[in-house]
Design an enzyme around this catalytic site. Sequence first.
Site, PDB file in Angstrom:
ATOM      1  N   HIS A 252       0.824  -1.208   0.000  1.00 36.81           N
ATOM      2  CA  HIS A 252       0.000   0.000   0.000  1.00 36.81           C
ATOM      3  C   HIS A 252       0.855   1.253   0.000  1.00 36.81           C
ATOM      4  O   HIS A 252       2.037   1.232   0.354  1.00 36.81           O
ATOM      5  CB  HIS A 252      -0.963   0.000   1.189  1.00 36.81           C
TER       6      HIS A 252
ATOM      7  N   CYS B 200       3.458  -5.203   6.161  1.00 34.46           N
ATOM      8  CA  CYS B 200       3.101  -4.766   4.824  1.00 34.46           C
ATOM      9  C   CYS B 200       4.289  -4.103   4.137  1.00 34.46           C
ATOM     10  O   CYS B 200       5.242  -3.673   4.781  1.00 34.46           O
ATOM     11  CB  CYS B 200       1.935  -3.789   4.877  1.00 34.46           C
TER      12      CYS B 200
END
Length: 217
Positions: A176, A192
């Site tokens: 992201h 992440c």
Amino acid sequence: MIAYAEGPRGLPTDPDPESVTALTEALRPRTRMALYDAPGGRPRAWLPPRISGLPVVAPIVARQNGWAAVLVPAANRTVGWVPEAGWQSEPLRDQLVVDLGERRLTWLRAGAEQAHWTVAIGTDATPTPLGRTFVMGRTGTSGSVYAGLDALVLGSVPEEPEKMAASLRKAHTGIHAWTNSSVFGKDVSNGCVRTPAAVQRKLLAQLDPGTPVVVTA
């Protein structure tokens, strides 16, 4: 990250989890399919056509005696075997490689590098999971730090969920955007991969569900 039920158990480990050899084919289940622990073995889990609203397009990593082995979502470095019937074959053109040592994300198409970027990865306590996984799809984000862009949901999950915040223990790893550029090149996330906003826009525009992702040390 995106949450759903706990992953399957009793399936074999990926025989070559950090291989960067391009995977060129995936399967899309037409109906719920059993995942077996070996060709002709025992069924251990289900692979449905959709998971949490995302279409399942699972990369094929091996074939043997009329069976295909696919990467399994929600179970790191795990494969499941399915008979060569009852599913739709789809070609794969892209691949992402995350080099944790270099904090680098590389995008390849048909085996040729298209671009690479410096990114942020997980901390020692909450590492980005090693091994082969794949893009399951995309999900919305909340908060200005994500630049208003969707996240790419990966099949991998936290290595040690007990070290995560309660809201993330059953979540999936994602790729992201992150608006604070000071994090890039550092180990700062909950697992992440954080990218510049321009990079995330490109990935969202180019990558399809099923795109293989390999995380190497």
